[in-house]
Design a protein around this motif. Sequence first.
Motif, PDB file in Angstrom:
ATOM      1  N   ASP A   1       6.556   7.559  -0.908  1.00 52.63           N
ATOM      2  CA  ASP A   1       6.592   6.673  -2.066  1.00 52.63           C
ATOM      3  C   ASP A   1       6.548   7.502  -3.341  1.00 52.63           C
ATOM      4  O   ASP A   1       5.983   8.600  -3.364  1.00 52.63           O
TER       5      ASP A   1
ATOM      6  N   ARG B   1       6.633  -6.087   3.172  1.00 52.35           N
ATOM      7  CA  ARG B   1       6.182  -4.725   2.925  1.00 52.35           C
ATOM      8  C   ARG B   1       7.336  -3.935   2.336  1.00 52.35           C
ATOM      9  O   ARG B   1       8.503  -4.318   2.485  1.00 52.35           O
TER      10      ARG B   1
ATOM     11  N   THR C   1       9.355   1.460  -4.604  1.00 51.70           N
ATOM     12  CA  THR C   1       8.968   0.521  -3.561  1.00 51.70           C
ATOM     13  C   THR C   1       9.873  -0.699  -3.634  1.00 51.70           C
ATOM     14  O   THR C   1       9.837  -1.444  -4.610  1.00 51.70           O
TER      15      THR C   1
ATOM     16  N   ASP D   1       7.786   0.140  11.225  1.00 48.81           N
ATOM     17  CA  ASP D   1       6.349   0.356  11.350  1.00 48.81           C
ATOM     18  C   ASP D   1       6.126   1.646  12.123  1.00 48.81           C
ATOM     19  O   ASP D   1       6.117   1.667  13.347  1.00 48.81           O
ATOM     20  N   GLY D   2       5.948   2.742  11.373  1.00 48.46           N
ATOM     21  CA  GLY D   2       5.835   4.048  12.022  1.00 48.46           C
ATOM     22  C   GLY D   2       7.145   4.426  12.679  1.00 48.46           C
ATOM     23  O   GLY D   2       8.197   4.456  12.046  1.00 48.46           O
TER      24      GLY D   2
ATOM     25  N   LYS E   1       0.821  -1.202   0.000  1.00 45.90           N
ATOM     26  CA  LYS E   1       0.000   0.000   0.000  1.00 45.90           C
ATOM     27  C   LYS E   1       0.860   1.260   0.000  1.00 45.90           C
ATOM     28  O   LYS E   1       2.032   1.236   0.382  1.00 45.90           O
TER      29      LYS E   1
ATOM     30  N   GLU F   1      -2.697   7.772   0.754  1.00 46.66           N
ATOM     31  CA  GLU F   1      -2.003   6.918   1.721  1.00 46.66           C
ATOM     32  C   GLU F   1      -2.889   5.757   2.161  1.00 46.66           C
ATOM     33  O   GLU F   1      -4.093   5.927   2.389  1.00 46.66           O
ATOM     34  N   GLY F   2      -2.299   4.571   2.251  1.00 41.97           N
ATOM     35  CA  GLY F   2      -3.029   3.394   2.701  1.00 41.97           C
ATOM     36  C   GLY F   2      -3.780   2.667   1.605  1.00 41.97           C
ATOM     37  O   GLY F   2      -4.412   1.643   1.857  1.00 41.97           O
TER      38      GLY F   2
ATOM     39  N   GLN G   1       2.560   4.556   0.958  1.00 39.30           N
ATOM     40  CA  GLN G   1       3.049   5.170   2.184  1.00 39.30           C
ATOM     41  C   GLN G   1       3.650   6.537   1.863  1.00 39.30           C
ATOM     42  O   GLN G   1       3.996   6.810   0.707  1.00 39.30           O
TER      43      GLN G   1
ATOM     44  N   GLY H   1       0.476  12.045   3.269  1.00 32.69           N
ATOM     45  CA  GLY H   1      -0.156  10.989   2.478  1.00 32.69           C
ATOM     46  C   GLY H   1      -0.917  11.451   1.268  1.00 32.69           C
ATOM     47  O   GLY H   1      -1.774  10.720   0.754  1.00 32.69           O
TER      48      GLY H   1
END
Length: 283
Positions: free
Chosen positions: A58, A237, A163, A211-212, A53, A130-131, A55, A117
């Motif tokens: 990107d 990911r 990515t 992750d964050g 997805k 985003e997402g 982010q 995002g």
Amino acid sequence: MNIIKISFKKILWAVSLAFIVSGCSTPKNVAYFQGVENAEVLEYVVPTENLIKVQPFDKLSIIVQSKDAALSKLFNLNVVTNGASQRMPQSGTGSDFRDYTIAYNDGMSAYTVSADGTIDFPILGVLKVEGMTRGEVAAFIKGEIIGRGQIKDPVVTVEFLNTGFSVLGEVQRPGRYDLNKDVLTIVEALSLAGDLTIQGQRENIKVIRQDGDKTITYLVDISDTKNLLQSPAYYLRQGDVIYVEPNSIRKRQTVANANNVMNASFWLSVASLITTAAVLFKK
């Protein structure tokens, strides 16, 4: 003295037998995908959260096409080459992956997702992406174009440009790889890197994930099929780092003569020397 001689003979035979047995044994941790029977079916649905997805930061390629080329052009950015040499990422032989490079050619729309995002899309303005998966971004932009009465028949194509994931350690071709797939497994990633070397550990491959504001490390055992499929890191990911740790033999190669201590012939020589010394001592 006879007791000493007999004891050393026993030691020699024990050491010899131990290394003969160990030399004939087959390591159980080398083969992949163990623990399944012939034709056994393992049903597993890919969770939507494991799809790649969008982010922040990107880079996205977004192309809008329609029967009216003039209208389509309004929604497509032209890339300014600024004199630098640029090329399209090349497809890998027999795979859907591309060698990692942030590059694109003239005519391809390239958008960098902002920290919040969003992207600033021609005509449509600021869009929150985003997402979303690639398909969701394409469907969203298509709906906006049609909904605002801009084009009746738009075709929107979305690709990730930067990515990627990295593979380090005991593999044939370590490095960073770009991808253009919505779902990527660790098995596919290792295959792209040329597979593990024989010195790579199969039981505790590390997958390091950001992750964050947290860094999470998962341990993956590719020799155990069922545990492999259940691992949170089975699906990768963007930005994941895979590290294949060297086995003990490989580690000992960093120390001079360290592997000789584990060699059967070394210990047979030691046992033989001890026996010879015992015989000479008796005389």
